[in-house]
Design a protein around this motif. Structure first.
Motif, PDB file in Angstrom:
ATOM      1  N   UNK A   4      39.949  63.302  14.990  1.00 46.68           N
ATOM      2  CA  UNK A   4      41.021  63.625  13.937  1.00 46.68           C
ATOM      3  C   UNK A   4      41.215  62.777  12.870  1.00 46.68           C
ATOM      4  N   UNK A   5      40.852  61.218  13.237  1.00 49.40           N
ATOM      5  CA  UNK A   5      40.978  60.145  12.133  1.00 49.40           C
ATOM      6  C   UNK A   5      40.034  60.456  11.114  1.00 49.40           C
ATOM      7  N   UNK A   6      38.904  61.096  11.206  1.00 47.89           N
ATOM      8  CA  UNK A   6      38.025  61.379  10.019  1.00 47.89           C
ATOM      9  C   UNK A   6      38.149  62.794   9.248  1.00 47.89           C
ATOM     10  N   UNK A   7      39.272  63.323   9.952  1.00 51.58           N
ATOM     11  CA  UNK A   7      39.448  64.589   8.872  1.00 51.58           C
ATOM     12  C   UNK A   7      40.222  64.465   8.014  1.00 51.58           C
ATOM     13  N   UNK A   8      39.927  65.236   6.760  1.00 57.62           N
ATOM     14  CA  UNK A   8      40.920  65.015   5.586  1.00 57.62           C
ATOM     15  C   UNK A   8      41.968  66.013   6.049  1.00 57.62           C
ATOM     16  N   UNK A   9      43.141  65.776   5.115  1.00 57.21           N
ATOM     17  CA  UNK A   9      44.436  66.184   5.517  1.00 57.21           C
ATOM     18  C   UNK A   9      44.533  67.910   5.687  1.00 57.21           C
ATOM     19  N   UNK A  10      43.568  68.373   4.751  1.00 64.24           N
ATOM     20  CA  UNK A  10      43.794  69.729   4.825  1.00 64.24           C
ATOM     21  C   UNK A  10      42.965  70.174   6.083  1.00 64.24           C
ATOM     22  N   UNK A  11      41.870  69.839   6.464  1.00 64.29           N
ATOM     23  CA  UNK A  11      41.304  70.114   7.773  1.00 64.29           C
ATOM     24  C   UNK A  11      42.308  69.805   9.011  1.00 64.29           C
ATOM     25  N   UNK A  12      42.900  68.778   9.069  1.00 63.29           N
ATOM     26  CA  UNK A  12      43.704  68.310   9.891  1.00 63.29           C
ATOM     27  C   UNK A  12      44.898  69.253  10.207  1.00 63.29           C
ATOM     28  N   UNK A  13      45.467  69.653   9.212  1.00 62.42           N
ATOM     29  CA  UNK A  13      46.705  70.469   9.336  1.00 62.42           C
ATOM     30  C   UNK A  13      46.072  71.714   9.635  1.00 62.42           C
ATOM     31  N   UNK A  14      44.904  72.384   9.242  1.00 58.96           N
ATOM     32  CA  UNK A  14      44.147  73.599   9.464  1.00 58.96           C
ATOM     33  C   UNK A  14      43.888  73.695  10.929  1.00 58.96           C
ATOM     34  N   UNK A  15      43.525  72.794  11.538  1.00 58.29           N
ATOM     35  CA  UNK A  15      43.223  72.707  12.655  1.00 58.29           C
ATOM     36  C   UNK A  15      44.353  72.939  13.871  1.00 58.29           C
ATOM     37  N   UNK A  16      45.340  72.186  13.443  1.00 62.65           N
ATOM     38  CA  UNK A  16      46.919  72.243  14.224  1.00 62.65           C
ATOM     39  C   UNK A  16      47.395  73.643  13.887  1.00 62.65           C
ATOM     40  N   UNK A  17      47.142  74.173  12.692  1.00 59.89           N
ATOM     41  CA  UNK A  17      48.053  75.697  12.942  1.00 59.89           C
ATOM     42  C   UNK A  17      46.967  76.442  13.844  1.00 59.89           C
ATOM     43  N   UNK A  18      45.656  76.449  13.649  1.00 57.69           N
ATOM     44  CA  UNK A  18      44.924  77.330  14.355  1.00 57.69           C
ATOM     45  C   UNK A  18      45.334  77.116  15.905  1.00 57.69           C
ATOM     46  N   UNK A  19      45.199  75.865  16.433  1.00 57.44           N
ATOM     47  CA  UNK A  19      45.721  75.817  17.851  1.00 57.44           C
ATOM     48  C   UNK A  19      46.980  76.676  17.980  1.00 57.44           C
ATOM     49  N   UNK A  20      48.183  76.498  17.320  1.00 56.93           N
ATOM     50  CA  UNK A  20      49.291  77.237  17.336  1.00 56.93           C
ATOM     51  C   UNK A  20      49.068  78.755  17.396  1.00 56.93           C
ATOM     52  N   UNK A  21      48.104  79.277  16.410  1.00 58.28           N
ATOM     53  CA  UNK A  21      47.741  80.449  16.280  1.00 58.28           C
ATOM     54  C   UNK A  21      47.167  81.105  17.687  1.00 58.28           C
ATOM     55  N   UNK A  22      46.111  80.371  18.210  1.00 53.42           N
ATOM     56  CA  UNK A  22      45.654  80.383  19.415  1.00 53.42           C
ATOM     57  C   UNK A  22      46.328  80.662  20.479  1.00 53.42           C
ATOM     58  N   UNK A  23      47.365  79.678  20.636  1.00 51.06           N
ATOM     59  CA  UNK A  23      48.243  79.910  21.956  1.00 51.06           C
ATOM     60  C   UNK A  23      49.139  81.117  21.687  1.00 51.06           C
ATOM     61  N   UNK A  24      49.537  81.218  20.343  1.00 49.54           N
ATOM     62  CA  UNK A  24      50.350  82.635  20.067  1.00 49.54           C
ATOM     63  C   UNK A  24      49.645  83.820  20.531  1.00 49.54           C
ATOM     64  N   UNK A  25      48.383  84.003  20.229  1.00 50.54           N
ATOM     65  CA  UNK A  25      47.615  84.913  20.637  1.00 50.54           C
ATOM     66  C   UNK A  25      47.586  85.202  22.052  1.00 50.54           C
ATOM     67  N   UNK A  26      47.462  83.857  22.909  1.00 47.77           N
ATOM     68  CA  UNK A  26      47.428  84.196  24.174  1.00 47.77           C
ATOM     69  C   UNK A  26      48.693  84.490  24.759  1.00 47.77           C
ATOM     70  N   UNK A  27      49.763  83.859  24.298  1.00 44.29           N
ATOM     71  CA  UNK A  27      51.079  84.351  24.792  1.00 44.29           C
ATOM     72  C   UNK A  27      51.252  85.993  24.449  1.00 44.29           C
ATOM     73  N   UNK A  28      50.777  86.599  23.420  1.00 47.84           N
ATOM     74  CA  UNK A  28      50.900  88.098  23.290  1.00 47.84           C
ATOM     75  C   UNK A  28      49.789  89.020  24.139  1.00 47.84           C
ATOM     76  N   UNK A  29      49.040  87.949  25.091  1.00 50.66           N
ATOM     77  CA  UNK A  29      48.076  88.835  25.674  1.00 50.66           C
ATOM     78  C   UNK A  29      46.772  89.322  25.049  1.00 50.66           C
TER      79      UNK A  29
END
Length: 71
Positions: A4-29
């Protein structure tokens, strides 16, 4: 996975939100079978990756206020 230390800010934040989206999808089944079949996802790494991204966000002075929901 990329340090994560070598990611630009856009990619760092993008991957962070994608993880939350993934977990949200799992919670919705929703199925992630296709991602697993293609080796595109490491379920055992979701929480540790989120923690690493959150730590890097804090290191950069960004506020992290979104804890990862339990799946």
């Amino acid at each position: 996975m990329v340090d994560p230390g070598v990611l630009c800010q856009q990619h760092l934040l993008g991957e962070h939100v994608e993880i939350h989206m993934l977990v949200g999808s799992l919670l919705r089944g929703r199925s992630i079978k296709g991602f697993l079949d293609r080796g595109l996802l490491e379920p055992s790494a979701i929480y540790t990756r989120h923690a690493a991204l959150a730590q890097e966000m804090s290191r950069r002075g960004l506020r992290h206020q979104s804890e990862l929901l339990v799946v």
